[in-house]
Design a protein around this motif. Structure first.
Motif, short mmCIF file in Angstrom:
data_model
loop_
_atom_site.label_atom_id
_atom_site.label_comp_id
_atom_site.label_asym_id
_atom_site.label_seq_id
_atom_site.Cartn_x
_atom_site.Cartn_y
_atom_site.Cartn_z
N ARG A 69 40.13 42.50 40.43
CA ARG A 69 40.20 43.44 41.54
C ARG A 69 41.33 43.08 42.51
N THR A 70 41.48 41.79 42.78
CA THR A 70 42.58 41.35 43.64
C THR A 70 43.93 41.67 43.01
N ALA A 71 44.04 41.39 41.70
CA ALA A 71 45.30 41.65 41.00
C ALA A 71 45.60 43.15 40.98
N ARG A 72 44.57 43.96 40.88
CA ARG A 72 44.80 45.41 40.86
C ARG A 72 45.42 45.87 42.18
N GLY A 73 44.92 45.33 43.30
CA GLY A 73 45.52 45.68 44.57
C GLY A 73 46.98 45.25 44.64
N GLU A 74 47.27 44.08 44.09
CA GLU A 74 48.66 43.60 44.09
C GLU A 74 49.54 44.49 43.23
N VAL A 75 49.02 44.90 42.06
CA VAL A 75 49.81 45.76 41.18
C VAL A 75 50.07 47.11 41.84
N LEU A 76 49.05 47.67 42.47
CA LEU A 76 49.23 48.96 43.12
C LEU A 76 50.25 48.87 44.26
N ALA A 77 50.34 47.69 44.89
CA ALA A 77 51.29 47.53 45.99
C ALA A 77 52.70 47.27 45.49
N LYS A 78 52.82 46.64 44.32
CA LYS A 78 54.15 46.21 43.85
C LYS A 78 54.73 47.07 42.74
N ILE A 79 53.88 47.80 42.02
CA ILE A 79 54.35 48.58 40.88
C ILE A 79 54.05 50.05 41.15
N ALA A 80 55.07 50.89 41.01
CA ALA A 80 54.92 52.33 41.26
C ALA A 80 54.88 53.09 39.94
N ALA A 81 54.33 54.29 40.00
CA ALA A 81 54.34 55.22 38.87
C ALA A 81 53.76 54.59 37.62
N THR A 82 52.61 53.96 37.73
CA THR A 82 51.96 53.37 36.56
C THR A 82 50.45 53.52 36.71
N VAL B 201 46.91 52.05 36.56
CA VAL B 201 46.23 50.76 36.61
C VAL B 201 44.74 51.01 36.43
N PRO B 202 44.13 50.47 35.37
CA PRO B 202 42.72 50.76 35.12
C PRO B 202 41.84 50.23 36.24
N ALA B 203 40.74 50.93 36.47
CA ALA B 203 39.78 50.50 37.48
C ALA B 203 39.01 49.28 36.99
N VAL B 204 38.50 48.51 37.92
CA VAL B 204 37.75 47.30 37.61
C VAL B 204 36.31 47.50 38.05
N ARG C 271 34.71 41.06 28.41
CA ARG C 271 35.14 42.32 29.02
C ARG C 271 35.89 42.08 30.33
N ALA C 272 35.41 41.11 31.12
CA ALA C 272 36.08 40.79 32.38
C ALA C 272 37.49 40.26 32.12
N ARG C 273 37.63 39.41 31.11
CA ARG C 273 38.96 38.88 30.80
C ARG C 273 39.89 39.98 30.31
N GLU C 274 39.37 40.89 29.48
CA GLU C 274 40.20 42.00 29.01
C GLU C 274 40.61 42.89 30.18
N SER C 275 39.71 43.07 31.13
CA SER C 275 40.04 43.88 32.31
C SER C 275 41.15 43.22 33.11
N LEU C 276 41.08 41.89 33.27
CA LEU C 276 42.13 41.18 34.01
C LEU C 276 43.47 41.30 33.29
N THR C 277 43.44 41.19 31.95
CA THR C 277 44.68 41.31 31.18
C THR C 277 45.28 42.70 31.33
N ALA C 278 44.42 43.72 31.26
CA ALA C 278 44.92 45.10 31.37
C ALA C 278 45.49 45.38 32.75
N VAL C 279 44.84 44.84 33.77
CA VAL C 279 45.31 45.10 35.14
C VAL C 279 46.65 44.45 35.40
N THR C 280 46.84 43.25 34.90
CA THR C 280 48.07 42.50 35.18
C THR C 280 49.21 42.82 34.22
N ALA C 281 48.97 43.72 33.25
CA ALA C 281 50.02 44.05 32.28
C ALA C 281 51.31 44.53 32.94
#
Length: 441
Positions: free
Chosen positions: A292-305, A307-310, A353-363
């Motif tokens: 969830r923390t990484a998802r917020g970082e990705v949304l702040a740093k990466i545009a037009a992509t 990001v799956p929900a956690v 599943r949690a690890r796969e979610s983290l991998t998908a979010v940080t891709a």
């Protein structure tokens, strides 16, 4: 500590052939490069973390003796370096007199560069004879002899510093980790009645505790007592830390831990499985929180992509785990056994599943890192071919870099910018560059 001395008398040693101008210039260039390398090495030794630790530590044993000698050697090294600097400066002054030196200049340069032109006067507190040889008020060297002496002292000093630092970097941290494991094992042992004086494993735990405390104190105060020099290795720091005592303590603790686990298997099998379940679910919860923390970082740093929900923490599993604990408290083993088997399988699936979610979010962050690496790799490649100053390449590199190092970063646009830079670089390399072995591959 040392100064350049007057020209020595040739009657005291065989004459040295007089250098011509080219030979003198080459010798000055070589000695200047050596001077710079020696100065860099001495400054690196001065700033070495191991040397600073040795300076501030309360040492004992062989380390204290070696450090006293090493401190004298380092002081002597700087004295030798000052003398070397003075002699090199005098030689440069002689060479700077004339563009085309005459016979007297060449004789003076020969004497400075090849003769025993350096006198080092030792301070009143004369060094240990093992450092600088038999005690003398002063010594005379050629510049090459002085470099050889400095290299010898530097290697010995660096060897002592690196060896001490290696032991300090390896053993105390490992001892602390083992002590933490020991603390957990003791707590577990107490929970099942394994205590000193009541059970052999409790006595062994007490002995391991005392051994680790003693070992850490000795390692910190006398690291060289735990250093094994490498056979036939002359390189500074050639060897490894001696971990024999640590390894014995670790093996003893492992044996005790197995014995306590055997007790637990008889008396608390269900509790052990419940603890493991809690640990797996806790790791899954932490992994999801990290996602969830990484998802917020990705949304702040990466545009037009996208990001799956956690998802949230596995509350349903936690509730069933509470029910399993209640079954154990009430000794309802027939209900607890199938529930534990189901929970163990589903908890592992939840963690996966949690690890796969983290991998998908940080891709997206991984994609951005790959693009940055590719951009810098191509920049290094064109620089090797002398094309780094090409205006088109500079423009396209700057554009790609701005996109990749800005937030939010549009990966699609940034990827196209990197591709344009690659294409421009490839075109210039094919037209004006000389492909190297890497391009042929």
């Amino acid at each position: 500590m040392g100064v350049a001395g007057p020209f020595p008398d040739y009657a005291a040693r065989p004459p040295v052939p007089v250098l011509d101008r080219d030979e003198a210039d080459r010798a000055l260039a070589r000695l200047g490069a050596e001077h710079e390398a020696i100065e860099t090495s001495l400054l690196a030794l001065q700033d070495h973390a191991g040397r600073r630790l040795l300076e501030g530590a309360e040492l004992s044993g062989v380390t204290r003796e070696r450090w006293i000698s090493t401190e004298q050697a380092i002081t002597l090294l700087w004295g030798y370096f000052d003398a070397y600097t003075g002699a090199l400066s005098r030689a440069r002054e002689v060479r700077a007199r004339r563009r085309h030196p005459n016979r007297d200049d060449l004789v003076a340069l020969t004497d400075l560069l090849r003769g025993q032109s350096v006198t080092v006067a030792h301070a009143a507190a004369r060094p240990d004879p093992s450092i600088a040889g038999p005690a003398r008020l002063s010594e005379r060297f050629t510049l090459e002899e002085l470099v050889a002496r400095m290299n010898e002292l530097y290697a010995r000093s660096l060897d002592m510093v690196v060896a001490s630092d290696s032991v300090w970097s390896a053993l105390p941290a490992r001892i602390d980790l083992l002590a933490a494991e020991l603390h957990r094992t003791r707590s577990l042992a107490h929970s099942v009645g394994v205590r000193p004086g009541e059970h052999p494993a409790g006595d062994e735990l007490e002995a391991i505790t005392q051994e680790l405390a003693t070992l850490r104190v000795q390692v910190v105060s006398d690291p060289l007592a735990f250093w094994l020099s490498g056979p036939g290795s002359a390189a500074p720091g050639g060897g490894r830390p001696d971990t024999a005592r640590y390894d014995r303590a670790a093996r003893a603790l492992e044996d005790v831990r197995r014995e306590i686990e055997a007790v637990l298997a008889v008396r608390q099998d269900a509790e052990q499985r419940l603890v493991q379940l809690r640990d797996v679910l806790s790791r899954a919860d932490r992994t999801l929180a990290e996602a969830r923390t990484a998802r917020g970082e990705v949304l702040a740093k990466i545009a037009a992509t996208e990001v799956p929900a956690v998802s949230g923490p596995p509350t349903a599993l936690q509730e069933r785990l509470v029910a399993a604990s209640e079954y154990r408290r009430r000794a309802q083993w027939h209900r607890l056994s199938p529930l534990l088997e189901t929970l163990e399988r589903e908890a592992e699936e939840e963690l996966l599943r949690a690890r796969e979610s983290l991998t998908a979010v940080t891709a997206p962050l991984a994609v951005r890192a790959e693009l940055r690496g590719r951009l810098d790799a191509y920049k290094a490649k064109v620089a090797r071919h002398g094309l780094a100053e090409d205006p088109l390449l500079i423009e396209r590199y700057d554009a790609a870099r701005r996109m990749l190092w800005s937030a939010p970063c549009d990966l699609r646009v940034a990827g196209q910018a990197v591709l344009r830079y690659q294409e421009a670089a490839a075109e210039l390399l094919s037209q004006g560059g000389t492909p190297g072995s890497e391009d042929r591959r």
